[in-house]
Design a protein around this motif. Structure first.
Motif, PDB file in Angstrom:
ATOM      1  N   ASN A  44      -3.861  -9.951   4.326  1.00  0.00           N
ATOM      2  CA  ASN A  44      -2.747  -9.480   5.155  1.00  0.00           C
ATOM      3  C   ASN A  44      -2.972  -8.074   5.692  1.00  0.00           C
ATOM      4  OD1 ASN A  44      -1.444 -11.876   4.545  1.00  0.00           O
ATOM      5  ND2 ASN A  44      -0.425 -10.999   2.766  1.00  0.00           N
ATOM      6  N   GLY A  45      -3.981  -7.370   5.182  1.00  0.00           N
ATOM      7  CA  GLY A  45      -4.269  -6.010   5.628  1.00  0.00           C
ATOM      8  C   GLY A  45      -3.755  -4.931   4.698  1.00  0.00           C
ATOM      9  N   ASN A  46      -3.103  -5.311   3.585  1.00  0.00           N
ATOM     10  CA  ASN A  46      -2.688  -4.315   2.594  1.00  0.00           C
ATOM     11  C   ASN A  46      -3.931  -3.762   1.906  1.00  0.00           C
ATOM     12  OD1 ASN A  46       0.154  -4.673   2.912  1.00  0.00           O
ATOM     13  ND2 ASN A  46      -0.039  -6.584   1.785  1.00  0.00           N
ATOM     14  N   VAL A  47      -3.918  -2.477   1.617  1.00  0.00           N
ATOM     15  CA  VAL A  47      -5.056  -1.828   0.972  1.00  0.00           C
ATOM     16  C   VAL A  47      -4.559  -1.137  -0.291  1.00  0.00           C
ATOM     17  CG1 VAL A  47      -6.861  -0.068   1.214  1.00  0.00           C
ATOM     18  CG2 VAL A  47      -6.191  -1.445   3.183  1.00  0.00           C
ATOM     19  N   CYS A  48      -5.267  -1.341  -1.394  1.00  0.00           N
ATOM     20  CA  CYS A  48      -4.941  -0.674  -2.648  1.00  0.00           C
ATOM     21  C   CYS A  48      -6.078   0.286  -2.976  1.00  0.00           C
ATOM     22  CB  CYS A  48      -4.750  -1.690  -3.765  1.00  0.00           C
ATOM     23  SG  CYS A  48      -4.088  -0.944  -5.265  1.00  0.00           S
ATOM     24  N   LEU A  49      -5.721   1.553  -3.239  1.00  0.00           N
ATOM     25  CA  LEU A  49      -6.685   2.596  -3.568  1.00  0.00           C
ATOM     26  C   LEU A  49      -6.514   2.968  -5.034  1.00  0.00           C
ATOM     27  CD1 LEU A  49      -5.723   4.842  -0.554  1.00  0.00           C
ATOM     28  CD2 LEU A  49      -7.682   3.340  -0.643  1.00  0.00           C
ATOM     29  N   TYR A  50      -7.622   3.190  -5.717  1.00  0.00           N
ATOM     30  CA  TYR A  50      -7.585   3.564  -7.130  1.00  0.00           C
ATOM     31  C   TYR A  50      -8.590   4.681  -7.372  1.00  0.00           C
ATOM     32  CZ  TYR A  50      -9.286   3.556 -11.900  1.00  0.00           C
ATOM     33  OH  TYR A  50      -9.714   3.952 -13.132  1.00  0.00           O
ATOM     34  N   PHE A  59      -2.959   5.103  -8.350  1.00  0.00           N
ATOM     35  CA  PHE A  59      -2.951   3.923  -7.496  1.00  0.00           C
ATOM     36  C   PHE A  59      -2.083   4.204  -6.282  1.00  0.00           C
ATOM     37  CE2 PHE A  59      -3.795   2.109 -11.670  1.00  0.00           C
ATOM     38  CZ  PHE A  59      -4.817   1.219 -11.399  1.00  0.00           C
ATOM     39  N   THR A  60      -2.534   3.777  -5.103  1.00  0.00           N
ATOM     40  CA  THR A  60      -1.758   3.884  -3.878  1.00  0.00           C
ATOM     41  C   THR A  60      -1.879   2.567  -3.132  1.00  0.00           C
ATOM     42  OG1 THR A  60      -2.236   6.253  -3.722  1.00  0.00           O
ATOM     43  CG2 THR A  60      -1.436   5.172  -1.727  1.00  0.00           C
ATOM     44  N   LEU A  61      -0.734   1.997  -2.735  1.00  0.00           N
ATOM     45  CA  LEU A  61      -0.704   0.767  -1.957  1.00  0.00           C
ATOM     46  C   LEU A  61      -0.282   1.117  -0.533  1.00  0.00           C
ATOM     47  CD1 LEU A  61      -0.945  -2.314  -1.892  1.00  0.00           C
ATOM     48  CD2 LEU A  61       1.465  -2.437  -2.554  1.00  0.00           C
ATOM     49  N   VAL A  62      -1.121   0.715   0.438  1.00  0.00           N
ATOM     50  CA  VAL A  62      -0.897   1.047   1.841  1.00  0.00           C
ATOM     51  C   VAL A  62      -0.733  -0.251   2.630  1.00  0.00           C
ATOM     52  CG1 VAL A  62      -1.847   2.244   3.849  1.00  0.00           C
ATOM     53  CG2 VAL A  62      -2.331   3.097   1.570  1.00  0.00           C
ATOM     54  N   SER A  63       0.285  -0.289   3.497  1.00  0.00           N
ATOM     55  CA  SER A  63       0.550  -1.469   4.323  1.00  0.00           C
ATOM     56  C   SER A  63      -0.421  -1.516   5.498  1.00  0.00           C
ATOM     57  CB  SER A  63       1.983  -1.434   4.843  1.00  0.00           C
ATOM     58  OG  SER A  63       2.102  -0.464   5.857  1.00  0.00           O
ATOM     59  N   PRO A  64      -0.490  -2.647   6.203  1.00  0.00           N
ATOM     60  CA  PRO A  64      -1.369  -2.735   7.377  1.00  0.00           C
ATOM     61  C   PRO A  64      -1.013  -1.731   8.478  1.00  0.00           C
ATOM     62  CG  PRO A  64      -0.663  -4.915   6.712  1.00  0.00           C
ATOM     63  CD  PRO A  64       0.116  -3.943   5.885  1.00  0.00           C
ATOM     64  N   GLN A  71       3.047   4.503  -4.812  1.00  0.00           N
ATOM     65  CA  GLN A  71       2.039   5.436  -5.309  1.00  0.00           C
ATOM     66  C   GLN A  71       2.363   5.719  -6.764  1.00  0.00           C
ATOM     67  OE1 GLN A  71       1.677   8.852  -2.769  1.00  0.00           O
ATOM     68  NE2 GLN A  71      -0.484   9.045  -3.251  1.00  0.00           N
ATOM     69  N   HIS A  72       1.358   5.551  -7.634  1.00  0.00           N
ATOM     70  CA  HIS A  72       1.558   5.736  -9.067  1.00  0.00           C
ATOM     71  C   HIS A  72       0.540   6.715  -9.628  1.00  0.00           C
ATOM     72  CE1 HIS A  72       4.204   2.252  -9.154  1.00  0.00           C
ATOM     73  NE2 HIS A  72       3.276   1.568  -8.512  1.00  0.00           N
ATOM     74  N   GLU A  73       0.990   7.517 -10.565  1.00  0.00           N
ATOM     75  CA  GLU A  73       0.120   8.393 -11.343  1.00  0.00           C
ATOM     76  C   GLU A  73       0.462   8.072 -12.798  1.00  0.00           C
ATOM     77  OE1 GLU A  73      -0.179  13.086 -12.149  1.00  0.00           O
ATOM     78  OE2 GLU A  73      -0.123  12.481 -10.037  1.00  0.00           O
ATOM     79  N   ARG A 115       0.940  -6.945  -4.947  1.00  0.00           N
ATOM     80  CA  ARG A 115       0.578  -6.812  -3.530  1.00  0.00           C
ATOM     81  C   ARG A 115       1.775  -6.505  -2.635  1.00  0.00           C
ATOM     82  NH1 ARG A 115      -2.880 -12.038  -2.163  1.00  0.00           N
ATOM     83  NH2 ARG A 115      -2.217 -11.409  -0.085  1.00  0.00           N
ATOM     84  N   ARG A 116       2.982  -6.878  -3.040  1.00  0.00           N
ATOM     85  CA  ARG A 116       4.150  -6.648  -2.199  1.00  0.00           C
ATOM     86  C   ARG A 116       4.924  -5.395  -2.588  1.00  0.00           C
ATOM     87  NH1 ARG A 116       2.931 -11.070  -2.847  1.00  0.00           N
ATOM     88  NH2 ARG A 116       3.510 -13.187  -2.785  1.00  0.00           N
ATOM     89  N   THR A 117       5.135  -5.209  -3.895  1.00  0.00           N
ATOM     90  CA  THR A 117       5.976  -4.101  -4.356  1.00  0.00           C
ATOM     91  C   THR A 117       5.180  -2.881  -4.791  1.00  0.00           C
ATOM     92  OG1 THR A 117       5.999  -4.848  -6.651  1.00  0.00           O
ATOM     93  CG2 THR A 117       7.692  -5.753  -5.182  1.00  0.00           C
ATOM     94  N   GLY A 118       3.916  -3.074  -5.150  1.00  0.00           N
ATOM     95  CA  GLY A 118       3.105  -1.968  -5.646  1.00  0.00           C
ATOM     96  C   GLY A 118       3.331  -1.674  -7.116  1.00  0.00           C
ATOM     97  N   ALA A 119       4.079  -2.538  -7.806  1.00  0.00           N
ATOM     98  CA  ALA A 119       4.353  -2.324  -9.233  1.00  0.00           C
ATOM     99  C   ALA A 119       3.058  -2.408 -10.039  1.00  0.00           C
ATOM    100  CB  ALA A 119       5.358  -3.344  -9.735  1.00  0.00           C
TER     101      ALA A 119
END
Length: 160
Positions: A44-50, A59-64, A71-73, A115-119
């Motif tokens: 879907n184009g979502n990107v997760c950075l770790y 962790f950071t979840l970015v939408s398309p 964003q979590h620390e 993937r949707r909530t970033g939890a």
């Protein structure tokens, strides 16, 4: 003349490829070593950075569209950098697989980001029942499984 036309065609081709890349997000991350960044994207184009820094998992979840969805620390309970071996995308989560060694015991320690909530959630550690005197080579995943590859002194490969 032929060389000029060929050079012009190559120049136009490279110019088009360079213009096809465009920035879709501008993020400020407290990252000191860019080589530590692990990324994974879904269809879907979502990107997760770790990345791991200062005894914390980031962790950071970015939408398309480039919007930061979550964003979590997270404080990491062990002071050593978790060695991320691979990633996998499921229907609901981005999963990061890390390796943890405690004496002769080795564990796969997965982390999941929805993937949707970033939890964030930490999944159950899995202890490897491996043979003695084998050395870790690497890990990789496919759509359904994660594998760890080892070798022994006789150059045989062991897949777990």
């Amino acid at each position: 003349m032929h060389k000029f036309i060929l050079t012009l065609l190559l120049f136009v081709g490279f110019a088009q490829m360079a213009s096809a890349q465009r920035e879709f997000a501008n993020l400020e991350l407290p990252l000191r070593q860019p080589e530590d960044l692990v990324t994974v994207a879904d269809d879907n184009g979502n990107v997760c950075l770790y990345f791991y820094q200062n005894s914390r998992l980031h962790f950071t979840l970015v939408s398309p569209s480039g919007e930061v969805l979550a964003q979590h620390e997270i404080p990491y309970r062990w002071s050593r950098d978790p060695q991320v071996l691979g990633t996998r995308v499921t229907d609901t989560d981005f999963i990061f697989y890390s390796r943890y060694v405690n004496g002769r015991h080795e564990y796969v320690r997965p982390f999941a980001i929805n993937r949707r909530t970033g939890a964030f959630r930490s999944l159950q550690d899995v202890e490897l029942e491996k043979e003695r005197n084998i050395e870790f080579v690497g890990g990789f995943g496919d759509d359904d499984h994660f594998y760890m590859l080892y070798t022994d002194k006789k150059d045989r490969l062991h897949l777990y």
